[in-house]
Design a protein around this motif. Structure first.
Motif, PDB file in Angstrom:
ATOM      1  N   LEU A   1       4.308  -7.437  10.229  1.00 50.61           N
ATOM      2  CA  LEU A   1       3.443  -6.418  10.841  1.00 50.61           C
ATOM      3  C   LEU A   1       2.479  -5.791   9.842  1.00 50.61           C
ATOM      4  O   LEU A   1       1.327  -5.516  10.184  1.00 50.61           O
ATOM      5  CB  LEU A   1       4.304  -5.353  11.518  1.00 50.61           C
ATOM      6  CG  LEU A   1       5.226  -5.888  12.625  1.00 50.61           C
ATOM      7  CD1 LEU A   1       6.114  -4.771  13.154  1.00 50.61           C
ATOM      8  CD2 LEU A   1       4.441  -6.550  13.735  1.00 50.61           C
ATOM      9  N   SER A   2       2.924  -5.572   8.622  1.00 51.87           N
ATOM     10  CA  SER A   2       2.024  -4.950   7.638  1.00 51.87           C
ATOM     11  C   SER A   2       0.908  -5.904   7.205  1.00 51.87           C
ATOM     12  O   SER A   2      -0.108  -5.464   6.672  1.00 51.87           O
ATOM     13  CB  SER A   2       2.797  -4.469   6.415  1.00 51.87           C
ATOM     14  OG  SER A   2       3.312  -5.559   5.680  1.00 51.87           O
ATOM     15  N   ALA A   3       1.069  -7.198   7.448  1.00 56.23           N
ATOM     16  CA  ALA A   3       0.043  -8.182   7.085  1.00 56.23           C
ATOM     17  C   ALA A   3      -1.101  -8.239   8.098  1.00 56.23           C
ATOM     18  O   ALA A   3      -2.130  -8.851   7.824  1.00 56.23           O
ATOM     19  CB  ALA A   3       0.675  -9.559   6.933  1.00 56.23           C
ATOM     20  N   ILE A   4      -0.940  -7.604   9.243  1.00 55.09           N
ATOM     21  CA  ILE A   4      -2.017  -7.583  10.232  1.00 55.09           C
ATOM     22  C   ILE A   4      -3.116  -6.684   9.675  1.00 55.09           C
ATOM     23  O   ILE A   4      -2.866  -5.534   9.319  1.00 55.09           O
ATOM     24  CB  ILE A   4      -1.493  -7.086  11.598  1.00 55.09           C
ATOM     25  CG1 ILE A   4      -0.426  -8.065  12.118  1.00 55.09           C
ATOM     26  CG2 ILE A   4      -2.636  -6.931  12.594  1.00 55.09           C
ATOM     27  CD1 ILE A   4       0.309  -7.594  13.361  1.00 55.09           C
ATOM     28  N   PRO A   5      -4.342  -7.194   9.582  1.00 49.20           N
ATOM     29  CA  PRO A   5      -5.404  -6.500   8.846  1.00 49.20           C
ATOM     30  C   PRO A   5      -5.684  -5.049   9.239  1.00 49.20           C
ATOM     31  O   PRO A   5      -6.036  -4.256   8.380  1.00 49.20           O
ATOM     32  CB  PRO A   5      -6.637  -7.375   9.088  1.00 49.20           C
ATOM     33  CG  PRO A   5      -6.082  -8.738   9.332  1.00 49.20           C
ATOM     34  CD  PRO A   5      -4.782  -8.510  10.051  1.00 49.20           C
ATOM     35  N   VAL A   6      -5.490  -4.658  10.481  1.00 49.74           N
ATOM     36  CA  VAL A   6      -5.822  -3.288  10.905  1.00 49.74           C
ATOM     37  C   VAL A   6      -4.705  -2.289  10.629  1.00 49.74           C
ATOM     38  O   VAL A   6      -4.894  -1.086  10.795  1.00 49.74           O
ATOM     39  CB  VAL A   6      -6.203  -3.243  12.406  1.00 49.74           C
ATOM     40  CG1 VAL A   6      -7.492  -4.013  12.657  1.00 49.74           C
ATOM     41  CG2 VAL A   6      -5.068  -3.769  13.275  1.00 49.74           C
ATOM     42  N   VAL A   7      -3.541  -2.773  10.192  1.00 50.07           N
ATOM     43  CA  VAL A   7      -2.392  -1.901   9.934  1.00 50.07           C
ATOM     44  C   VAL A   7      -2.539  -1.248   8.562  1.00 50.07           C
ATOM     45  O   VAL A   7      -2.756  -1.914   7.558  1.00 50.07           O
ATOM     46  CB  VAL A   7      -1.070  -2.690  10.003  1.00 50.07           C
ATOM     47  CG1 VAL A   7       0.107  -1.825   9.568  1.00 50.07           C
ATOM     48  CG2 VAL A   7      -0.852  -3.233  11.409  1.00 50.07           C
TER      49      VAL A   7
ATOM     50  N   ASN B   1      -0.781   1.895   5.912  1.00 55.20           N
ATOM     51  CA  ASN B   1       0.336   2.802   5.583  1.00 55.20           C
ATOM     52  C   ASN B   1       1.627   2.444   6.324  1.00 55.20           C
ATOM     53  O   ASN B   1       2.333   3.326   6.809  1.00 55.20           O
ATOM     54  CB  ASN B   1      -0.056   4.257   5.850  1.00 55.20           C
ATOM     55  CG  ASN B   1      -1.282   4.667   5.072  1.00 55.20           C
ATOM     56  OD1 ASN B   1      -1.433   4.310   3.915  1.00 55.20           O
ATOM     57  ND2 ASN B   1      -2.177   5.392   5.710  1.00 55.20           N
ATOM     58  N   PHE B   2       1.954   1.170   6.357  1.00 52.39           N
ATOM     59  CA  PHE B   2       3.173   0.722   7.036  1.00 52.39           C
ATOM     60  C   PHE B   2       4.397   1.175   6.251  1.00 52.39           C
ATOM     61  O   PHE B   2       4.452   1.056   5.029  1.00 52.39           O
ATOM     62  CB  PHE B   2       3.186  -0.804   7.160  1.00 52.39           C
ATOM     63  CG  PHE B   2       4.329  -1.314   7.987  1.00 52.39           C
ATOM     64  CD1 PHE B   2       4.167  -1.538   9.330  1.00 52.39           C
ATOM     65  CD2 PHE B   2       5.565  -1.552   7.413  1.00 52.39           C
ATOM     66  CE1 PHE B   2       5.233  -1.995  10.103  1.00 52.39           C
ATOM     67  CE2 PHE B   2       6.632  -2.008   8.168  1.00 52.39           C
ATOM     68  CZ  PHE B   2       6.460  -2.232   9.522  1.00 52.39           C
ATOM     69  N   GLU B   3       5.395   1.694   6.967  1.00 49.89           N
ATOM     70  CA  GLU B   3       6.644   2.119   6.342  1.00 49.89           C
ATOM     71  C   GLU B   3       7.824   1.706   7.213  1.00 49.89           C
ATOM     72  O   GLU B   3       7.742   1.745   8.436  1.00 49.89           O
ATOM     73  CB  GLU B   3       6.697   3.634   6.189  1.00 49.89           C
ATOM     74  CG  GLU B   3       5.661   4.211   5.254  1.00 49.89           C
ATOM     75  CD  GLU B   3       5.759   5.715   5.166  1.00 49.89           C
ATOM     76  OE1 GLU B   3       5.887   6.216   4.034  1.00 49.89           O
ATOM     77  OE2 GLU B   3       5.705   6.391   6.216  1.00 49.89           O
ATOM     78  N   VAL B   4       8.896   1.332   6.569  1.00 52.03           N
ATOM     79  CA  VAL B   4      10.183   1.131   7.229  1.00 52.03           C
ATOM     80  C   VAL B   4      10.994   2.382   6.950  1.00 52.03           C
ATOM     81  O   VAL B   4      11.122   2.808   5.796  1.00 52.03           O
ATOM     82  CB  VAL B   4      10.907  -0.118   6.685  1.00 52.03           C
ATOM     83  CG1 VAL B   4      12.287  -0.245   7.307  1.00 52.03           C
ATOM     84  CG2 VAL B   4      10.075  -1.368   6.934  1.00 52.03           C
TER      85      VAL B   4
END
Length: 103
Positions: free
Chosen positions: A34-40, A42-45
């Motif tokens: 999911l974090s590799a999708i260009p529009v994402v 500040n992805f955090e788990v």
């Protein structure tokens, strides 16, 4: 239409024990895909630490606007993750989308 930055949070409980290898693999794979999708941004788990809810984990991410959020939802990698992993491995979840409230 919503305009402005959106913070998307999905809190969830997996079908596996919290400290299991399966849970760790799901979280790591989700972060990677999911974090590799260009529009994402500040992805955090996240791992739940409060006794006020019984969800165990969360994914949090930001989008610059509604268009970016829509692009994420329609992205083939997001759709594949939902179909191949999320629907099979998540027991229950809640999604929350926030935008900063200006006064």
């Amino acid at each position: 239409m919503v305009s402005g930055r959106i913070r998307h949070i999905a809190v969830f409980t997996l079908k596996y024990p919290v400290d299991s290898t399966e849970a760790e693999n799901f979280l790591a794979d989700g972060a990677h895909i999911l974090s590799a999708i260009p529009v994402v941004e500040n992805f955090e788990v996240l791992r739940q630490v409060s006794s006020k809810t019984d969800f165990d984990f969360g994914f949090s991410m930001e989008f610059t606007n509604q268009e970016a959020y829509d692009t994420y939802n329609l992205h083939p990698n997001h759709k594949a993750f939902v179909e191949e992993r999320w629907k099979k491995e998540v027991e229950r979840f809640q999604e929350i989308d926030f935008m900063k409230q200006d006064f």
